[in-house]
Design an enzyme around this catalytic site. Structure first.
Site, PDB file in Angstrom:
ATOM      1  N   HIS A 246       0.876  -1.207  -0.014  1.00 48.40           N
ATOM      2  CA  HIS A 246       0.000  -0.009  -0.049  1.00 48.40           C
ATOM      3  C   HIS A 246       1.012   1.334  -0.249  1.00 48.40           C
ATOM      4  O   HIS A 246       0.928   2.054   1.005  1.00 48.40           O
ATOM      5  CB  HIS A 246      -0.933  -0.069   1.297  1.00 48.40           C
ATOM      6  CG  HIS A 246      -2.127   0.814   1.202  1.00 48.40           C
ATOM      7  ND1 HIS A 246      -2.047   1.978   1.287  1.00 48.40           N
ATOM      8  CD2 HIS A 246      -3.445   0.486   0.902  1.00 48.40           C
ATOM      9  CE1 HIS A 246      -3.316   2.612   1.098  1.00 48.40           C
ATOM     10  NE2 HIS A 246      -4.177   1.463   0.920  1.00 48.40           N
TER      11      HIS A 246
ATOM     12  N   GLU B 271      -2.263   0.104  -5.540  1.00 44.97           N
ATOM     13  CA  GLU B 271      -2.238  -1.055  -4.776  1.00 44.97           C
ATOM     14  C   GLU B 271      -2.401  -2.213  -5.758  1.00 44.97           C
ATOM     15  O   GLU B 271      -3.497  -2.480  -6.230  1.00 44.97           O
ATOM     16  CB  GLU B 271      -3.496  -1.031  -3.896  1.00 44.97           C
ATOM     17  CG  GLU B 271      -3.252   0.503  -2.884  1.00 44.97           C
ATOM     18  CD  GLU B 271      -4.654   0.546  -2.121  1.00 44.97           C
ATOM     19  OE1 GLU B 271      -5.269  -0.366  -1.797  1.00 44.97           O
ATOM     20  OE2 GLU B 271      -5.011   1.666  -2.194  1.00 44.97           O
TER      21      GLU B 271
END
Ligand SMILES: *[C@@H]1O[C@H](CO)[C@@H](O)[C@H](O)[C@H]1NC(C)=O
Ligand SMILES: *[C@@H]1O[C@H](CO)[C@@H](O)[C@H](O)[C@H]1NC(C)=O
Ligand SMILES: *[C@@H]1O[C@H](CO)[C@@H](O)[C@H](O)[C@H]1NC(C)=O
Ligand SMILES: *[C@@H]1O[C@H](CO)[C@@H](O)[C@H](O)[C@H]1NC(C)=O
Ligand SMILES: *[C@@H]1O[C@H](CO)[C@@H](O)[C@H](O)[C@H]1NC(C)=O
Length: 378
Positions: free
Chosen positions: A198, A341
């Site tokens: 992330h 992501e």
């Protein structure tokens, strides 16, 4: 016991000894031989804390968001997830519930149904693995060289997921501005696994007066997004990008349809993106997402073995910046970075009609790999 088994047993003894003494906030820095890229990590969430690459003037910039006070990786109430590995199941899970085998609307009372803590949207769904996901767990340092580092995490049925999962994340930088990340996860019984890394990018690193990513150029090789409901949980349908705010098949400024994104950013009256694009093809060899800033000249090409990319334009950011980005006086305001992501189909475990298998077990390991390639455009 054969020698190799003895060595393995010794190695795991050493590992458990390290586990007790290893500081999850100790920083490990790796660099490529040619000085084109260096990266730092902590064991907490196997998080990327800094990433330095060269701009078009040959000057190094730190292009990822993070904290100077590293304990904030586990305590910041805003919990933006700066550069961490997210698991055991990233993104949303409808009603925090799934069954094995998977089904469309799992019977909440069946013994085959699992209930994960609902930490999102006032307890309506699960986001990023539950109350304490892998991003806030203390991964153990495994080994490092001047250009690579590895961390390991044992998820022993945490957050009510079935069975144990052991994951190893390996990060490697190499000459020519390349970062390779790979994660292998092994399960002791049938369980869903869906991971992501992330990272929030700002390719200007807040220099030249830049404070947001609206002028960054984005390209995504995708002709459809996974449609979400009002709380961003997949409905089961897909939206073709053609003629919509989601069409980034040709490189575009992130802001090119900004005012039309109203209502898309996670609330009725805000703008921005937080959506999953499905790649036209899943390929480790071609970059399916590119991000470029004309200001710094830095270009990032991302290639992955994952079929989906969630792009989040930092619509809810608001924490203190690292000193290198002008902190602690200045904050990372909304849209000051974009999270990219790489992951699996969001909530495929509640959408069996997609025929996407995210269940892993002994003999079927989960494998995630992504290459971040940097270059400059002059
Ligand atoms: C770092 O953050 C923690 C909260 O996680 C806080 O208790 C501590 O005082 C902070 N340290 C510094 C030096 O600001
Ligand atoms: C959602 O999960 C809860 C348990 O957490 C259950 O009681 C409820 O029936 C589920 N809702 C639906 C629509 O399945
Ligand atoms: C991780 O380690 C820190 C420091 O040792 C500790 O305060 C924290 O509770 C640990 N976190 C978890 C989730 O176990
Ligand atoms: C799962 O992990 C726990 C904690 O280390 C351990 O006690 C247990 O034996 C493990 N279970 C399996 C099936 O490996
Ligand atoms: C969005 O609308 C506002 C107000 O109408 C305007 O000032 C702004 O320039 C627009 N932004 C973009 C990217 O079109």
């Amino acid at each position: 016991m054969r020698t190799s088994q003895v060595l393995l047993a010794l190695a795991s003894l050493c590992l458990s000894a390290t586990a007790q003494i290893s500081d999850p906030f100790k920083q490990y820095t790796i660099s490529a031989p040619d000085g084109s890229i260096s990266a730092s990590f902590i064991g907490s969430g196997a998080s990327l804390t800094e990433l330095w690459v060269k701009d078009k003037y040959g000057k190094l910039r730190d292009v990822v968001l993070g904290y100077d006070n590293r304990t904030l990786w586990q305590t910041d109430p805003d919990h933006p997830v700066f550069g961490s590995i997210v698991g055991r199941y990233a993104n949303r899970i409808k009603n925090g519930t799934f069954s094995i085998p998977i089904s469309k609307n799992p019977d909440p009372n069946s013994p085959n149904t699992y209930h994960i803590f609902k930490n999102d949207h006032d307890g309506q769904d699960t986001l990023h693995g539950g109350q304490i996901g892998w991003d806030r767990r203390n991964w153990t340092f495994v080994s490092s060289t001047s250009s690579s580092v590895a961390f390991k995490h044992l998820d022993a049925g945490d957050e009510n997921f079935p069975g144990n999962v052991t994951a190893t994340a390996t990060f490697r930088v190499s000459s020519g501005g390349k970062l390779d990340v790979s994660i292998v996860a092994t399960a002791t019984q049938k369980t869903p696994i869906m991971l992501t890394e992330h990272v929030y990018w700002n390719l200007d690193a807040f220099q030249n007066g830049n404070k947001d990513i609206l002028n960054h150029r984005l390209r995504i090789s995708s002709d459809k997004v996974i449609q979400g409901d009002a709380i961003q949980v997949p409905t089961g349908n897909f939206t073709p990008v053609q003629g919509t705010i989601f069409d980034f098949r040709k490189e575009q400024p992130i802001s090119y349809k900004w005012n039309n994104t109203i209502g898309n950013g996670g609330c009725a009256d805000c703008v921005g993106y937080d959506n999953p694009w499905v790649y036209d093809q899943t390929t480790n060899s071609l970059p399916s997402t590119s991000l470029y800033s004309p200001t710094s000249g830095i270009k990032l090409d991302i290639a992955s073995n994952q079929p989906v990319v969630q792009v989040y334009t930092g619509n809810w950011l608001g924490t203190r910046r690292k000193a290198v980005h002008g902190g602690p006086t200045l904050i990372y305001d909304k849209y000051s970075a974009v999270a990219i992501e790489l992951q699996g189909y969001v909530d495929a475990i509640n959408n069996p009609e997609w025929k996407v298998d995210q269940i892993y077990y002994p003999g079927k390991d989960f494998k995630w790999s992504t290459t971040y390639q940097f270059s400059v455009v002059k």
